[in-house]
Scaffold this active site. Structure first.
Site, PDB file in Angstrom:
ATOM      1  CG  ASP A 100      45.680   8.991  18.815  1.00  0.00           C
ATOM      2  OD1 ASP A 100      45.954   9.519  17.733  1.00  0.00           O
ATOM      3  OD2 ASP A 100      45.198   7.846  18.915  1.00  0.00           O
ATOM      4  CD  GLU A 119      47.219   1.113  16.110  1.00  0.00           C
ATOM      5  OE1 GLU A 119      47.482   1.842  15.162  1.00  0.00           O
ATOM      6  OE2 GLU A 119      46.608   1.528  17.118  1.00  0.00           O
TER       7      GLU A 119
HETATM    8  C1  5RP Z   1      45.962   4.477  14.800  1.00  0.00           C
HETATM    9  C2  5RP Z   1      46.841   4.922  15.902  1.00  0.00           C
HETATM   10  C3  5RP Z   1      47.924   5.883  15.576  1.00  0.00           C
HETATM   11  O1  5RP Z   1      49.150   5.343  15.959  1.00  0.00           O
HETATM   12  C4  5RP Z   1      47.667   7.169  16.310  1.00  0.00           C
HETATM   13  O2  5RP Z   1      46.376   7.634  15.946  1.00  0.00           O
HETATM   14  C5  5RP Z   1      48.709   8.235  15.964  1.00  0.00           C
HETATM   15  O3  5RP Z   1      48.576   8.598  14.624  1.00  0.00           O
HETATM   16  P1  5RP Z   1      49.462   9.745  13.971  1.00  0.00           P
HETATM   17  O4  5RP Z   1      50.862   9.238  13.914  1.00  0.00           O
HETATM   18  O5  5RP Z   1      48.847   9.926  12.595  1.00  0.00           O
HETATM   19  O6  5RP Z   1      49.312  10.985  14.815  1.00  0.00           O
HETATM   20  O7  5RP Z   1      46.704   4.551  17.045  1.00  0.00           O
HETATM   21  O8  5RP Z   1      44.926   3.659  15.269  1.00  0.00           O
END
Ligand code: 5RP
Length: 245
Positions: A100, A119
């Site tokens: 994010d 993750e």
């Molecule tokens: C999910 C995550 C994602 O990797 C993070 O939110 C990025 O998501 P996006 O690629 O949809 O922007 O940590 O828990």
């Protein structure tokens, strides 16, 4: 600078950037025989697309994918990719995931999709960790781009933690709602997510110290802070360029 063959004019510029980052990273770091941790989120969807193309064309052989979420697992299975878990593959070669926000030290905020605990476990089982992201995630200082740190908590501890996290660390905290007024979202692990909106104007905040204190708090399962674990970040820009940092 990395060049890729992933241009798709049907995509919006931001989706195009996500795809570029995913393809550039996979082309460089996913090899035959790779035991690959596959992250979660909309950028990772393009990683799955790359893997499907490379695997079905025979460019990639003998890979096995370890998903970090229920949804990623479905994507991998639907793509016909060999999919397993940490019980069968407790040590992985590479993990590729979205983020994010990523700051200048490659500290990441993750967990926008609520999958941060798995993750981090899959990242920790991997020899190398690569982040794929569009340019909007590229920041100098955490908080420049994203407003909060997702924290996975046991439901039993949620109410005390909603008070104690801001009391100890400042800012505000709220339980993440699934749909407004329908209750909190429940993670793949049966837990809740607290989104902690931290104060942005704190100079030289020691995120490692914050992480240690949060991780030592009863009821906190994991935080979305990924510190000192990223080997490289692939940022893609609207002009079609990808930078590996
Ligand atoms: C999910 C995550 C994602 O990797 C993070 O939110 C990025 O998501 P996006 O690629 O949809 O922007 O940590 O828990």
């Amino acid at each position: 600078m990395v060049t890729t063959t992933s241009h798709d004019s049907n995509l919006t510029p931001i989706e195009q950037a996500k795809k570029l980052a995913a393809f550039a990273c996979a082309e460089k770091h996913v090899h035959n025989g790779c035991r690959l941790g596959v992250g979660s989120g909309s950028t990772v969807k393009y990683l799955v697309e790359y893997l499907k193309n490379a695997y079905t064309s025979g460019k990639l052989t003998n890979i096995v994918c370890i998903p970090t979420s229920f949804l990623t697992k479905q994507w991998l299975i639907n793509a016909g990719l060999p999919t397993s878990d940490l019980d069968s593959y407790p040590e992985l070669d590479v993990c590729i995931d979205g983020a994010d926000e990523v700051d200048a030290q490659y500290t990441c905020i993750k967990g926008g999709g609520g999958c941060l605990a798995q993750e981090k476990i899959v990242q920790n089982a991997s020899k190398h960790f690569y982040v794929i992201a569009d340019h909007l995630k590229d920041s100098q200082k955490l908080g420049d781009r994203y407003n909060f740190i997702p924290i996975e908590v046991l439901p039993f501890a949620a109410q005390p933690l909603l008070r104690s996290i801001p009391a100890k660390f400042g800012g505000t905290a709220q339980l993440r709602d699934a749909v407004k007024k329908c209750g909190p979202i429940v993670t793949d692990n049966g837990n809740f997510i607290i989104d902690w909106s931290f104060e942005k104007n704190v100079e030289n905040r020691n995120w490692q110290d914050v992480q240690i204190k949060l991780a030592n708090t009863p009821g906190i399962v994991e935080t979305g802070l990924f510190i000192g674990v990223t080997d490289a970040v692939f940022f893609a820009y609207p002009d079609g360029s990808v930078k590996e940092l």
